[in-house]
Scaffold this active site. Structure first.
Site, short mmCIF file in Angstrom:
data_model
loop_
_atom_site.label_atom_id
_atom_site.label_comp_id
_atom_site.label_asym_id
_atom_site.label_seq_id
_atom_site.Cartn_x
_atom_site.Cartn_y
_atom_site.Cartn_z
N THR A 29 -12.88 92.23 56.42
CA THR A 29 -11.65 91.46 56.61
C THR A 29 -10.43 92.31 56.93
O THR A 29 -9.46 91.80 57.50
CB THR A 29 -11.34 90.63 55.34
N PHE A 64 -6.15 92.83 48.38
CA PHE A 64 -5.37 93.09 49.60
C PHE A 64 -6.19 93.55 50.80
O PHE A 64 -5.65 94.12 51.74
CB PHE A 64 -4.29 94.15 49.30
N TYR A 65 -7.47 93.26 50.84
CA TYR A 65 -8.29 93.67 51.98
C TYR A 65 -8.13 92.72 53.16
O TYR A 65 -9.00 91.93 53.49
CB TYR A 65 -9.76 93.76 51.57
N ALA A 66 -6.98 92.80 53.79
CA ALA A 66 -6.70 91.98 54.97
C ALA A 66 -5.52 92.58 55.72
O ALA A 66 -4.75 93.37 55.16
CB ALA A 66 -6.37 90.55 54.56
#
Length: 341
Positions: A29, A64-66
Site C-alpha cells: 500500500t 501509516f503504510y500509505a
C-alpha cells in the site's frame, strides 16, 4: 510441502510459535500503485497456508503504510480477514503506530497514543484483533515508563494483546522490559545494515528472551541484485542509499553477495534471509513481496543452513565494502528520525 522453521516471541507472547520468516506488508500500500486486493490476498493467503498446524504467520503492518500516511494497509487486512475469517487465528498481526493521524510525526501524549491505537483498531473493523502493538519510534518527549503503562492499560481494555518496540536501542529495551514484558523488538537488519547498535539489540533481546523482528532484510530489495533504477514515485528514492551515485557504488557490495549465493546455488535474496536468520534463533526477518511464489521461497530460506565458510565470506564482504549513504536520509540528525531511541 513447504519447509518451515519456527521461532518464539517473548514477554506475554512467549508461548506463541511463529514461522522463522514472517511477511512484511508495507509495499502493498505504500506505493504509487497499491497492490490489487486479489493479488494481495493471494500473497497473504499463501503465507498463512504455508504454516504447519499450531504455527502462526507473522504479518507486519502499520498505521501509516500509505502514500497519505493513512490506514490503507490495515484496511487491506480488514478486507482480507472479512473474506477469509478462518485465517484470523492463524496469523499473528503486528502493528506499528504512535504517530499523528495521516502523518509520520510521533505523538506519545496520552491522547495521541489512545488516538493511534483506536485508529488502528477501527481500520480493522473487528475482522482481526491486533496481536502486537508497537510504537513506531522511541520518543522521549514523555517518560517511556508512562507510555508503556498506558499501552498496558489499553491492552487490558482489549485493543491488542502484546506490547513491542520499534527502532529501540538496547538501553531502552532494558528500561522498557523492566516496566512491562516486551514481546518483540523491530529493527532493520540486513548485510548492509548491521551496525554496532544492531548487534547490541540482537544480543540484549536474546538475553531477555525477546524476539527480534528484522525489517528490510533484503536492504529494501537492493541486495537481491535486481534493482538498477527506481520507478517514478518510489518511496526509496528519498533514501540516500538509493540515489543514482550511491546505487552505483553499492552495487559492488550486492555483486559480492551474489558471488557467494551463486557458489551455494541459491539466490541473493535467499542468502540474505538465511544470513539474517543465522543471527539467532530469536531473529525473525519480515521480507515482503507481491508474488505468492516469492513468499514461499522467502519462508523456505529460513531452513537454509549457512556453513562457517559461507558466513565467513559474507562477513568478509561486509567488512570490505563501505556502504554509501545512511539507512534513511543523510544530513538529518537521528534525533529527528527518532532512530535508536
Amino acid at each position: 510441502m513447504v519447509q518451515v522453521q519456527t521461532a518464539k516471541l517473548g514477554g506475554t507472547a512467549k508461548d506463541v510459535v511463529i514461522g522463522k520468516v514472517g511477511t512484511g506488508l508495507m509495499l502493498m500500500t505504500w506505493t504509487p500503485t497499491p497492490t490489487p486486493d486479489e493479488q494481495a490476498f493471494a500473497v497473504i493467503k499463501a503465507a498463512i497456508d504455508a504454516m504447519p498446524p499450531g504455527v502462526k504467520m507473522l504479518l507486519n503492518s502499520s498505521q501509516f503504510y500509505a502514500h497519505d500516511y493513512g490506514t490503507a494497509n490495515l484496511e487491506l487486512l480488514s478486507r482480507f480477514f472479512e473474506k477469509y475469517p478462518e485465517y484470523a487465528d492463524k496469523a499473528f498481526l503486528s502493528v506499528k503506530g504512535g504517530t499523528k493521524p495521516f502523518a509520520l510525526q510521533p505523538d506519545v501524549t496520552e491522547e495521541g497514543i489512545r488516538t493511534s491505537v483506536k485508529l488502528c483498531a477501527d481500520a480493522l473493523r473487528g475482522k482481526k484483533k491486533i496481536d502486537l502493538f508497537e510504537m513506531a519510534r522511541v520518543d522521549r518527549t514523555r517518560p517511556l515508563e508512562d507510555q508503556l503503562k498506558q499501552l498496558a492499560a489499553l491492552s487490558k481494555e482489549g485493543y491488542f494483546d502484546h506490547i513491542g518496540l520499534s527502532e529501540s536501542s538496547a538501553k531502552s529495551i532494558r528500561e522498557a522490559n523492566a516496566v512491562v514484558p516486551i514481546a518483540a523488538v523491530e529493527i532493520e537488519i540486513s548485510p548492509w545494515s548491521y551496525e554496532e547498535e544492531t548487534r547490541n539489540v540482537i544480543a540484549t533481546c536474546a538475553e531477555l528472551g525477546i524476539a527480534t523482528i528484522a525489517y528490510s532484510p533484503l536492504g529494501r530489495g537492493f541486495l537481491t541484485g535486481t534493482i538498477d533504477k527506481l520507478a517514478p514515485g518510489d518511496m526509496r528514492s528519498h533514501f540516500t542509499r538509493f540515489k543514482e551515485e550511491s546505487m552505483k557504488a553499492n552495487k559492488v557490495f550486492a555483486d559480492a553477495l551474489k558471488v557467494i549465493a551463486d557458489k551455494k546455488g541459491i539466490t541473493s535474496a535467499t542468502l540474505c534471509l538465511a544470513w539474517v536468520c543465522s543471527r539467532g534463533p530469536h531473529v525473525v526477518p519480515i521480507p515482503g513481496s507481491s508474488k505468492p511464489e516469492r513468499i514461499i521461497s522467502n519462508i523456505e530460506a529460513g531452513s537454509i543452513q549457512l556453513t562457517e565458510e559461507d558466513l565467513a565470506a559474507i562477513d568478509k564482504a561486509i567488512k570490505e565494502h563501505e556502504i554509501v549513504g545512511s539507512r534513511y536520509v543523510d544530513g538529518v540528525p537521528k534525533e529527528v528520525l527518532h532512530l535508536w531511541g
